[in-house]
Design an enzyme around this catalytic site. Structure first.
Site, PDB file in Angstrom:
ATOM      1  N   ALA A 169      -4.218   9.241   2.969  1.00 43.14           N
ATOM      2  CA  ALA A 169      -2.934   8.569   3.163  1.00 43.14           C
ATOM      3  C   ALA A 169      -1.884   9.648   3.357  1.00 43.14           C
ATOM      4  O   ALA A 169      -2.053  10.787   2.911  1.00 43.14           O
ATOM      5  CB  ALA A 169      -2.626   7.704   1.953  1.00 43.14           C
ATOM      6  N   GLY A 197      -7.677   8.418   1.323  1.00 43.10           N
ATOM      7  CA  GLY A 197      -7.675   7.183   2.108  1.00 43.10           C
ATOM      8  C   GLY A 197      -8.542   7.280   3.351  1.00 43.10           C
ATOM      9  O   GLY A 197      -9.015   6.261   3.856  1.00 43.10           O
ATOM     10  N   GLU A 226     -11.940   6.521   2.152  1.00 41.48           N
ATOM     11  CA  GLU A 226     -11.943   5.086   1.819  1.00 41.48           C
ATOM     12  C   GLU A 226     -11.972   4.227   3.088  1.00 41.48           C
ATOM     13  O   GLU A 226     -12.650   3.201   3.136  1.00 41.48           O
ATOM     14  CB  GLU A 226     -10.714   4.763   0.961  1.00 41.48           C
ATOM     15  CG  GLU A 226     -10.813   5.429  -0.416  1.00 41.48           C
ATOM     16  CD  GLU A 226      -9.511   5.415  -1.182  1.00 41.48           C
ATOM     17  OE1 GLU A 226      -8.461   5.762  -0.590  1.00 41.48           O
ATOM     18  OE2 GLU A 226      -9.531   5.061  -2.374  1.00 41.48           O
ATOM     19  N   GLU A 257      -7.305  12.903  -4.588  1.00 34.42           N
ATOM     20  CA  GLU A 257      -6.016  12.387  -5.074  1.00 34.42           C
ATOM     21  C   GLU A 257      -5.657  12.966  -6.431  1.00 34.42           C
ATOM     22  O   GLU A 257      -4.484  13.108  -6.776  1.00 34.42           O
ATOM     23  CB  GLU A 257      -6.053  10.852  -5.166  1.00 34.42           C
ATOM     24  CG  GLU A 257      -6.125  10.137  -3.823  1.00 34.42           C
ATOM     25  CD  GLU A 257      -7.533   9.848  -3.346  1.00 34.42           C
ATOM     26  OE1 GLU A 257      -8.479  10.554  -3.759  1.00 34.42           O
ATOM     27  OE2 GLU A 257      -7.690   8.906  -2.542  1.00 34.42           O
TER      28      GLU A 257
END
Ligand code: DAK
Length: 258
Positions: free
Chosen positions: A65, A109, A112, A132
């Site tokens: 992200a 992300g 993911e 993260e």
């Protein structure tokens, strides 16, 4: 429709979606994820499309992200705004199969997102991670959940707690990716896999996708019952008749999605 953060091409019944934010290693911001949801919805709605391939660049599938976009957000903003929930749903509601073709970094992300696809074909350059923890946060789109189901608790804990990256070989051994290929062959391999799927009956393909995903949600006996009922239901299709007759008659089946 025009995209700023994606390159989308459809040919031979396959939609290829390439994440295209090279300056940020395809970091996932709201614009990119919004466009991705839109591209997937269009592929889903287009009767000519039978399989989807999602990829990034040689250097990065997606490096996570967008940290710059998230850095100054408050709890209230991410919680009340439900950051990424609708974006995740838009990806997961696609009923046609999605193959992730991953080269380079698939982090946070990005890892993911790859796991939200139906299976991952990895280049030998691929690096998977949930780093993260290094940013003072934790995974938020499946990095503690889908990853644990795919690779087991030991490796999921290791990756989430230490933030270390897993290379493609380890990812294949662990069950995160279905195959590893030389980087130069990644797209050929992914497109060939998509082409193989595109030749099947779409009704069958969508039933298989639903059944395999249910395996992660249901107890075994319920999952097998769900599978068996779908198997029974496929006998109501012309494609079942055609597939079995073609085998008996020693010819290639002509599926018509009926
Ligand atoms: N976000 C924004 N920009 C990024 C980025 C990212 N995740 N990753 C890389 N970039 C940018 C860099 O800032 C740099 O931009 P400039 O400085 O040139 O402007 C450019 O991409 C090239 O990166 P590097 O210069 O760092 O390239 P290197 O080859 O040296 O290193 C790297 C590559 C991938 C090892 C490194 O860039 C890196 O460590 N990137 C960050 C990886 C990471 O920590 N990823 C996890 C992000 S957090 C949520 C759900 C999910 C999430 C959050 C919330 N909710 C449901 C609420 C997910 C969170 C994450 O994914």
């Amino acid at each position: 429709m025009a995209y700023q953060n994606l390159i989308v091409e459809t040919s031979n019944h396959v939609t290829l979606i390439r994440l295209n934010r090279p300056d940020a290693l395809n970091a996932l911001n709201m614009e990119l994820l919004g466009e991705l949801g839109r591209a997937l919805a269009e592929a889903q709605a287009n009767d000519k499309v039978r399989c989807i391939v999602l990829t990034g660049s040689e250097k990065a599938f997606a490096a996570g992200a967008d940290i710059k976009m998230m850095a100054e957000k408050s709890f209230v903003e991410v919680f009340a705004g439900d950051l990424f929930t609708n974006e995740e749903k838009a990806i997961l509601k696609t009923r046609k199969p999605i193959i992730a073709a991953v080269a380079g970094y698939a982090l946070g992300g990005g890892c993911e997102l790859a796991m939200m696809c139906d299976f991952i074909i990895a280049a030998d350059t691929a690096r998977f991670g949930q780093p993260e923890v290094n940013l003072g946060v934790m995974a938020g789109m499946g990095g503690t959940q889908r990853l644990t189901r795919l690779v087991g608790r030991a490796k999921a804990m290791d990756m989430n707690l230490t933030g270390r990256f897993m290379d493609a070989e380890e990812a294949e051994r662990a069950g995160l990716v279905s195959r590893v290929v030389p980087a130069r062959k990644l797209m050929d391999e992914a497109m060939a896999a998509a082409q193989k799927i595109a030749e099947k009956s779409m009704i069958t393909v969508m039933a298989i996708k639903e059944a395999v995903h249910r395996a992660e949600e249901m107890p075994l006996s319920e999952g097998v019952l769900f599978e068996r009922r779908l198997f029974h239901a496929l006998f109501a299709t012309e494609d079942q008749k055609e597939g079995m007759r073609a085998f008996v008659e020693k010819r290639e089946p002509q599926f018509r999605d009926r």
